[in-house]
Write a protein that holds these residues in place. Structure first.
Motif, PDB file in Angstrom:
ATOM      1  N   GLN A 199      40.680  48.416  37.664  1.00  0.00           N
ATOM      2  CA  GLN A 199      39.730  48.445  35.873  1.00  0.00           C
ATOM      3  C   GLN A 199      39.676  47.529  35.444  1.00  0.00           C
ATOM      4  O   GLN A 199      38.742  46.759  34.805  1.00  0.00           O
ATOM      5  N   ARG A 200      40.735  46.494  35.590  1.00  0.00           N
ATOM      6  CA  ARG A 200      40.550  44.786  34.680  1.00  0.00           C
ATOM      7  C   ARG A 200      40.111  44.408  35.385  1.00  0.00           C
ATOM      8  O   ARG A 200      39.375  43.219  35.102  1.00  0.00           O
ATOM      9  N   ARG A 201      39.726  44.207  37.209  1.00  0.00           N
ATOM     10  CA  ARG A 201      39.067  43.372  37.079  1.00  0.00           C
ATOM     11  C   ARG A 201      37.438  43.689  36.915  1.00  0.00           C
ATOM     12  O   ARG A 201      36.573  43.091  37.288  1.00  0.00           O
ATOM     13  N   GLN A 202      37.396  45.218  37.094  1.00  0.00           N
ATOM     14  CA  GLN A 202      35.867  45.198  36.246  1.00  0.00           C
ATOM     15  C   GLN A 202      35.403  45.302  35.173  1.00  0.00           C
ATOM     16  O   GLN A 202      34.394  44.753  35.171  1.00  0.00           O
ATOM     17  N   ILE A 203      36.237  44.886  34.854  1.00  0.00           N
ATOM     18  CA  ILE A 203      35.804  44.791  33.151  1.00  0.00           C
ATOM     19  C   ILE A 203      35.954  43.155  32.798  1.00  0.00           C
ATOM     20  O   ILE A 203      35.274  42.791  31.862  1.00  0.00           O
ATOM     21  N   ALA A 204      36.768  42.173  34.021  1.00  0.00           N
ATOM     22  CA  ALA A 204      36.520  40.884  33.872  1.00  0.00           C
ATOM     23  C   ALA A 204      35.543  40.600  34.507  1.00  0.00           C
ATOM     24  O   ALA A 204      34.436  39.826  33.766  1.00  0.00           O
ATOM     25  N   ASP A 205      34.665  41.303  35.850  1.00  0.00           N
ATOM     26  CA  ASP A 205      33.488  41.101  36.091  1.00  0.00           C
ATOM     27  C   ASP A 205      32.706  41.433  35.505  1.00  0.00           C
ATOM     28  O   ASP A 205      31.459  40.334  35.144  1.00  0.00           O
ATOM     29  N   ALA A 206      32.750  42.580  34.325  1.00  0.00           N
ATOM     30  CA  ALA A 206      31.382  43.181  32.496  1.00  0.00           C
ATOM     31  C   ALA A 206      31.074  41.800  31.973  1.00  0.00           C
ATOM     32  O   ALA A 206      30.578  41.193  31.860  1.00  0.00           O
ATOM     33  N   GLU A 207      32.561  41.347  31.741  1.00  0.00           N
ATOM     34  CA  GLU A 207      31.840  39.858  30.523  1.00  0.00           C
ATOM     35  C   GLU A 207      31.726  39.175  31.045  1.00  0.00           C
ATOM     36  O   GLU A 207      30.710  37.965  30.347  1.00  0.00           O
ATOM     37  N   ARG A 208      31.689  38.108  32.737  1.00  0.00           N
ATOM     38  CA  ARG A 208      31.269  37.264  33.279  1.00  0.00           C
ATOM     39  C   ARG A 208      29.567  37.380  33.267  1.00  0.00           C
ATOM     40  O   ARG A 208      28.669  36.762  32.548  1.00  0.00           O
ATOM     41  N   GLY A 209      29.509  38.463  33.150  1.00  0.00           N
ATOM     42  CA  GLY A 209      27.943  39.355  33.587  1.00  0.00           C
ATOM     43  C   GLY A 209      27.528  38.688  32.481  1.00  0.00           C
ATOM     44  O   GLY A 209      26.637  38.555  32.110  1.00  0.00           O
ATOM     45  N   GLY A 210      28.150  39.622  31.326  1.00  0.00           N
ATOM     46  CA  GLY A 210      27.436  39.337  30.207  1.00  0.00           C
ATOM     47  C   GLY A 210      27.033  37.806  29.112  1.00  0.00           C
ATOM     48  O   GLY A 210      26.330  37.785  28.890  1.00  0.00           O
ATOM     49  N   GLN A 211      28.247  37.303  29.653  1.00  0.00           N
ATOM     50  CA  GLN A 211      28.347  35.671  28.971  1.00  0.00           C
ATOM     51  C   GLN A 211      26.861  34.814  30.247  1.00  0.00           C
ATOM     52  O   GLN A 211      26.047  34.616  29.701  1.00  0.00           O
ATOM     53  N   ALA A 212      27.129  35.166  30.588  1.00  0.00           N
ATOM     54  CA  ALA A 212      25.612  34.614  31.572  1.00  0.00           C
ATOM     55  C   ALA A 212      24.438  35.214  31.311  1.00  0.00           C
ATOM     56  O   ALA A 212      23.350  34.332  31.841  1.00  0.00           O
ATOM     57  N   GLN A 213      24.529  36.535  31.328  1.00  0.00           N
ATOM     58  CA  GLN A 213      22.881  37.037  30.786  1.00  0.00           C
ATOM     59  C   GLN A 213      22.572  35.748  29.421  1.00  0.00           C
ATOM     60  O   GLN A 213      21.873  36.201  29.403  1.00  0.00           O
ATOM     61  N   LEU A 214      23.873  35.901  27.785  1.00  0.00           N
ATOM     62  CA  LEU A 214      23.479  35.383  26.832  1.00  0.00           C
ATOM     63  C   LEU A 214      22.897  34.567  27.388  1.00  0.00           C
ATOM     64  O   LEU A 214      22.583  33.772  26.209  1.00  0.00           O
ATOM     65  N   GLN A 215      23.366  33.444  28.138  1.00  0.00           N
ATOM     66  CA  GLN A 215      23.366  32.184  28.413  1.00  0.00           C
ATOM     67  C   GLN A 215      22.024  32.342  28.776  1.00  0.00           C
ATOM     68  O   GLN A 215      20.925  31.071  28.413  1.00  0.00           O
TER      69      GLN A 215
END
Length: 78
Positions: free
Chosen positions: A31-47
């Protein structure tokens, strides 16, 4: 009767002592890994959105310059 209780309690104790803790640790790690992956994806999308906004701003500026050259009073008609 006591052998039946013993036969049911041993697997239950083994499950509670060995299987359940390992299961919980692996579940929350995933679950922690899935949340971290989602945050990284969100940052890339924001960029990517930020870069797109900058390009659109440059295009708008270029269009305004072209309109200013073609018709200096175009802003007054808006």
């Amino acid at each position: 009767m006591s052998s039946m209780v013993w036969a049911l309690s041993v697997p239950l104790i083994v499950f509670m002592v060995v299987v359940a803790p390992v299961w919980l640790v692996l579940h929350y790690r995933a679950q922690r890994r899935q949340i971290a992956d989602a945050e990284r994806g969100g940052q890339a999308q924001l960029q990517a959105l930020s870069e797109r906004a900058e390009r659109l701003e440059q295009r708008l500026h270029t269009l305004e310059l072209l309109l200013d050259q073609d018709d200096p009073h175009w802003r007054e008609r808006l």
